[in-house]
Enzyme design. Structure first.
Site, PDB file in Angstrom:
ATOM      1  N   ASP A 209     -80.673  -1.301 -16.748  1.00 23.20           N
ATOM      2  CA  ASP A 209     -79.250  -1.253 -16.432  1.00 23.20           C
ATOM      3  C   ASP A 209     -78.515  -2.402 -17.130  1.00 23.20           C
ATOM      4  O   ASP A 209     -78.999  -3.538 -17.181  1.00 23.20           O
ATOM      5  CB  ASP A 209     -79.090  -1.371 -14.914  1.00 23.20           C
ATOM      6  CG  ASP A 209     -77.670  -1.148 -14.449  1.00 23.20           C
ATOM      7  OD1 ASP A 209     -77.139  -0.058 -14.693  1.00 23.20           O
ATOM      8  OD2 ASP A 209     -77.102  -2.060 -13.832  1.00 23.20           O
ATOM      9  N   GLU A 271     -79.682   0.948 -21.362  1.00 21.00           N
ATOM     10  CA  GLU A 271     -78.328   1.376 -21.063  1.00 21.00           C
ATOM     11  C   GLU A 271     -77.418   0.318 -21.682  1.00 21.00           C
ATOM     12  O   GLU A 271     -77.127  -0.710 -21.071  1.00 21.00           O
ATOM     13  CB  GLU A 271     -78.063   1.475 -19.561  1.00 21.00           C
ATOM     14  CG  GLU A 271     -76.676   2.066 -19.289  1.00 21.00           C
ATOM     15  CD  GLU A 271     -75.939   1.446 -18.109  1.00 21.00           C
ATOM     16  OE1 GLU A 271     -75.019   2.096 -17.582  1.00 21.00           O
ATOM     17  OE2 GLU A 271     -76.242   0.301 -17.729  1.00 21.00           O
TER      18      GLU A 271
END
Length: 547
Positions: A209, A271
């Site tokens: 993330d 990401e």
């Protein structure tokens, strides 16, 4: 699919958002036993791996992306034993498991942050986060001008143990998500250990993330530019000090060595909202990550003239570092593409549609979404699917505002409706409570009535259904080696039709309104919609053909 060690180069990976996938105990929240009970659906669909969004202990201020304990399972989702059973069941079905890792920030309930606040100014634990004294008289003003991605300032002041107003801490996201200080060796050592903890439990990789956000230039906290949206690298402009810093790559080289010690088939997925493709490719150099989501492709309009150069540039950028391109059209942060593509190109929303906003053309959106998916799955490289897109699920665009839980809604002073509309629980049976999501009919977000007609029991075995289209596409993709193929973009260089050749497979994507004829000798294999008379491809339709 390539060698077993390099399965990731052509894999199709399915994202599961745990709280919205399948609820086994009737509390209205999906859980790990529920996911395990539905893995057969994913194996039958034909995907290679499953990515699980966070299931860790969390106060759920940001739907689990505020992690309080990186080595356990939140009781909302089950236990570590349930996780182990899920992994074992996935292996039985030939599915790999990727878990989310959230290294940019923790929850404010993480034991480190609690100790940092309780310890007072100068306590060693404060060095593991980003604490700064305030400016102005009494330190009453934030240390700098950085803004939160979720709206409002990125700095929050704490109350010290003695009750006085104290230092400020950085949170690029919600106020309950304090950012780690990645210059601190204890932070780096901690995440090395977290990687090993889950690798030892049999996971096949990590989706990272905010991969572009770990390192910050804290000597530039006066910078007042925006902090949301893709980071577009411009060598002639001042780069944001909190995104895409050069030394972030040192972290991923270290992580890569950890994964490689477990074997060559464990992967890291970035990401990283970074553009252009050449800049994104730096995250997938041979000694760093294996995949990076191509968000520029996700955000591209359904127009051949936009897609043609982007596909070519993306493939070239990946090839330049020996990495595949990783395609994606939907996830838990953006409007589902079955709805997004139902808006006029210049009005397509990225997040948040409310009942009083302009609504998408549902029929047009699904037709374009099916065509866009068929184009994506024909491209070389890896691809990600978001739960329910194989059913043609639309965004819940009329979700009542009073049930929204995304912190974006609150922190934007109720001007940006956030991401709840794409996170609505998945339907499984048209005639069951909560459409089969929960045995009691409980559902943490209400489902729109349209979901009932899209449940798998209404689509399985039905010729032309979206579910059967996905199943056929994934089967043919594997049989014809499209994920490992060589792509040739065919002429013309402009216009509403994008034609490409991948090995012996011709792909014709008509993004316009006028039908076009397939070339002589092209034998249709699969179409996103009905093929017209004489082998013509209607508008908003993609056809795979053998040549």
């Amino acid at each position: 699919m390539g060698t077993n060690d390099e399965w990731w180069r052509s894999a199709v990976i399915y994202q599961v958002y745990p709280r919205s996938f399948a609820d086994s105990d009737g509390d209205g929240f999906g859980d790990l036993p529920g996911i395990a009970s539905r893995l057969d659906h994913l194996a039958d669909l034909g995907v290679d791996a499953v990515w699980l969004s966070p299931f860790y202990p969390s106060p759920q201020a940001d739907a689990g992306y505020d992690v309080a304990d990186y080595r356990s399972v939140d009781p909302l989702f089950g236990t570590l034993g349930d996780f182990d059973k899920l992994v074992a069941r996935a292996k039985e079905l030939g599915l790999r498991i990727i878990v989310d890792l959230v290294p940019n920030h923790s929850s404010d309930e993480h034991e480190w942050f609690r100790a940092a606040v309780a310890g007072g100014p100068g306590h060693p634990m404060r060095e593991r986060y980003v604490f700064q004294d305030g400016r102005g008289p009494g330190g009453d003003e934030p240390p700098g001008g950085w803004a939160s991605v979720f709206g409002g300032p990125a700095w929050t002041r704490i109350t010290e143990p003695d009750g006085r107003p104290g230092q400020w801490y950085l949170h690029l996201f919600d106020v309950r998500q304090p950012d780690f200080n990645w210059d601190h060796p204890a932070v780096r050592a901690e995440f090395d250990d977290i990687l090993r903890f889950w690798l030892d439990r049999g996971v096949d990789g990590f989706r990272v993330d905010v991969a572009h956000g770990l390192v910050k230039q804290l000597d530039r906290i006066d910078w007042a530019g925006g902090s949301s949206g893709p980071v577009v690298f411009d060598p002639h402009a001042e780069a944001p000090p909190m995104w895409d810093q050069e030394t972030v790559h040192d972290i991923y080289r270290e992580w890569r060595s950890v994964l490689d010690s477990y074997g060559p088939d464990r992967i890291l997925v970035a990401e990283a909202w970074v553009e252009p493709p050449e800049r994104l490719a730096r995250y997938v150099r041979p000694d760093e990550m294996h995949q990076a989501f191509n968000f520029e492709y996700l955000l591209a309009p359904w127009e051949a003239d936009a897609l043609r150069p982007l596909i070519a540039r993306s493939l070239a950028a990946g090839a330049g570092v020996g990495a595949p391109t990783t395609w994606v059209l939907s996830n838990h942060d953006v409007v589902r593409h079955a709805s997004r593509l139902g808006f006029p190109t210049d009005e397509a929303p990225r997040t948040g549609v409310g009942a009083d906003d302009p609504q998408p053309d549902a029929e047009l959106g699904l037709r374009r979404a099916r065509a866009a998916t068929l184009l994506m799955l024909a491209l070389p490289g890896a691809a990600y699917l978001y739960q329910g897109e194989e059913l043609g699920l639309p965004e819940h665009t009329t979700l009542p505002d009073d049930v929204r839980q995304d912190p974006t809604w609150r922190r934007s002073s109720f001007t940006s409706r956030g991401r709840d509309g794409c996170r609505v629980p998945v339907p499984w049976r048209s005639d069951a409570p909560a459409y089969g999501f929960s045995p009691t009919g409980a559902s943490w977000l209400p489902q729109p009535p349209a979901y009932g007609e899209l449940a798998p029991d209404r689509q399985r075995g039905v010729d032309g259904s979206t579910l059967e289209l996905y199943r056929a596409a994934l089967r043919l993709r594997r049989e014809r080696g499209l994920g490992l193929g060589e792509l040739t973009i065919l002429g013309p260089d402009a216009g509403a039709v994008l034609s490409v050749r991948n090995g012996s497979t011709l792909v014709v994507a008509n993004t316009g309104t006028e039908p076009v004829r397939l070339p002589d000798g092209a034998w249709p294999l699969l179409s996103s919609g009905p093929i017209g008379p004489g082998g013509t491809v209607p508008g908003d339709t993609t056809v795979w053909a053998s040549v």
